[in-house]
Structures are given as structure tokens and as C-alpha cells.
Design a protein around this motif. Structure first.
Motif, PDB file in Angstrom:
ATOM      1  N   GLY A 117       0.793  -1.222   0.000  1.00 24.50           N
ATOM      2  CA  GLY A 117       0.000   0.000   0.000  1.00 24.50           C
ATOM      3  C   GLY A 117       0.817   1.258   0.000  1.00 24.50           C
ATOM      4  O   GLY A 117       0.519   2.195  -0.704  1.00 24.50           O
ATOM      5  N   LYS A 118       1.871   1.286   0.755  1.00 24.97           N
ATOM      6  CA  LYS A 118       2.689   2.487   0.870  1.00 24.97           C
ATOM      7  C   LYS A 118       4.087   2.044   1.281  1.00 24.97           C
ATOM      8  O   LYS A 118       4.251   1.340   2.259  1.00 24.97           O
ATOM      9  N   ALA A 155      -0.883   3.915   8.595  1.00 23.83           N
ATOM     10  CA  ALA A 155      -1.340   4.360   7.270  1.00 23.83           C
ATOM     11  C   ALA A 155      -0.936   3.369   6.196  1.00 23.83           C
ATOM     12  O   ALA A 155      -1.731   3.044   5.301  1.00 23.83           O
ATOM     13  N   MET A 212      -3.115   0.209   6.543  1.00 25.29           N
ATOM     14  CA  MET A 212      -4.482   0.484   6.076  1.00 25.29           C
ATOM     15  C   MET A 212      -4.543   0.468   4.552  1.00 25.29           C
ATOM     16  O   MET A 212      -5.449  -0.119   3.967  1.00 25.29           O
ATOM     17  N   ALA A 213      -3.577   1.124   3.913  1.00 26.31           N
ATOM     18  CA  ALA A 213      -3.561   1.159   2.450  1.00 26.31           C
ATOM     19  C   ALA A 213      -3.415  -0.250   1.892  1.00 26.31           C
ATOM     20  O   ALA A 213      -4.096  -0.621   0.928  1.00 26.31           O
ATOM     21  N   LYS A 252      -6.739  -2.217   2.147  1.00 22.24           N
ATOM     22  CA  LYS A 252      -7.704  -1.872   1.099  1.00 22.24           C
ATOM     23  C   LYS A 252      -7.346  -2.572  -0.208  1.00 22.24           C
ATOM     24  O   LYS A 252      -8.217  -3.092  -0.904  1.00 22.24           O
ATOM     25  N   ASN A 253      -6.051  -2.625  -0.523  1.00 19.68           N
ATOM     26  CA  ASN A 253      -5.602  -3.319  -1.735  1.00 19.68           C
ATOM     27  C   ASN A 253      -5.914  -4.811  -1.692  1.00 19.68           C
ATOM     28  O   ASN A 253      -6.104  -5.430  -2.734  1.00 19.68           O
ATOM     29  N   LYS A 284     -14.044  -2.505   5.491  1.00 19.19           N
ATOM     30  CA  LYS A 284     -13.997  -1.470   6.522  1.00 19.19           C
ATOM     31  C   LYS A 284     -14.513  -2.009   7.851  1.00 19.19           C
ATOM     32  O   LYS A 284     -13.949  -1.735   8.906  1.00 19.19           O
ATOM     33  N   GLU A 289      -7.497   7.128  10.489  1.00 23.74           N
ATOM     34  CA  GLU A 289      -6.891   6.556   9.278  1.00 23.74           C
ATOM     35  C   GLU A 289      -7.936   5.798   8.459  1.00 23.74           C
ATOM     36  O   GLU A 289      -7.980   5.904   7.235  1.00 23.74           O
ATOM     37  N   LEU A 342      -9.215   6.676   4.632  1.00 27.33           N
ATOM     38  CA  LEU A 342      -8.978   5.730   3.537  1.00 27.33           C
ATOM     39  C   LEU A 342     -10.262   5.267   2.870  1.00 27.33           C
ATOM     40  O   LEU A 342     -10.327   5.131   1.652  1.00 27.33           O
ATOM     41  N   TYR A 343     -11.293   5.035   3.653  1.00 23.50           N
ATOM     42  CA  TYR A 343     -12.557   4.507   3.116  1.00 23.50           C
ATOM     43  C   TYR A 343     -13.612   5.595   3.056  1.00 23.50           C
ATOM     44  O   TYR A 343     -14.719   5.425   3.564  1.00 23.50           O
ATOM     45  N   LYS A 344     -13.290   6.713   2.431  1.00 26.24           N
ATOM     46  CA  LYS A 344     -14.236   7.842   2.320  1.00 26.24           C
ATOM     47  C   LYS A 344     -15.422   7.449   1.484  1.00 26.24           C
ATOM     48  O   LYS A 344     -15.377   6.827   0.499  1.00 26.24           O
TER      49      LYS A 344
END
Length: 112
Positions: A12-13, A68, A71-72, A75-76, A81, A106, A110-112
Motif C-alpha cells: 500500500g505504501k 497508514a 491500512m492502504a 484496502k488493496n 472497513k 486513518e 482511507l474509506y471515504k
């Protein structure tokens, strides 16, 4: 040497320390990636479950950057959520409100 873009897709990052290591100590970088691949491989626990554990741990440690990145990566991997929210509740029970609040910030971003 493994491509940093592949690593970014996977986790993710990419932390700055990995970028620096890939450039300045490629042998160390490759060894760490080999170990990383071993740890994250599906086994008795799925990659998704391991990622959820990592989120709860980094929230409990109050490590913003690691949280962070985890979390990224979650999601990948398709982690929901609601699964992360449940893990953050466990972190709250064990580590207190600051861990939960940090994790929720966080998660919401991420999940806006």
C-alpha cells in the motif's frame, strides 16, 4: 532487485526506509523482502487476516506511518472497513482510546 512499485502495490505504501535501503543496501533490502514474503504468505491465517492483525498492532503502538501503510495495504487486499473497525475495537480494549481514535482517523480517511 525487487521493484519498489511491486512492493507499493503489495503493502500500500512504501516506507522511506525501504526506498533508502533499496538504493543504498540492495542486499539487505532483498533479504528483508524475502522474509516479508514469508511472513505475509497465506498459511493458517490468510493475508487479509494478517493485515487486520497488523492494523490492530500498529494502532496499539500508535505508529501513524505504519498504520497508514497497513491500512492502504488492507484496502488493496479487499479487507472490509467493518473488519478493520472490529480490529480497532480490540486495540481499544487492550490499548485504550488513543489507539482506537488514531485507527478510526486513518480508516475514515482511507474509506471515504
Amino acid at each position: 532487485m525487487s521493484d519498489l512499485k511491486d512492493l507499493e502495490e503489495k503493502i500500500g505504501k512504501v516506507p522511506a526506509v525501504f526506498r533508502d535501503m533499496a538504493e543504498n543496501d540492495p542486499e539487505m533490502y532483498e533479504k528483508i523482502l524475502e522474509f516479508d514474503n514469508y511472513i505475509w504468505a497465506d498459511g493458517s491465517l490468510s493475508k487479509q487476516t494478517k493485515k487486520i492483525l497488523a492494523i490492530a498492532i500498529t494502532a496499539a503502538m500508535r505508529d501513524n506511518k505504519a498504520l497508514a501503510a497497513q491500512m492502504a495495504g488492507a484496502k488493496n487486499l479487499g479487507v472490509k472497513k467493518e473488519e478493520i473497525e472490529e480490529a480497532l475495537r480490540v486495540a481499544f480494549l487492550i490499548s485504550g482510546m488513543p489507539a482506537y481514535a488514531q485507527g478510526r482517523n486513518e480508516l475514515d480517511a482511507l474509506y471515504k
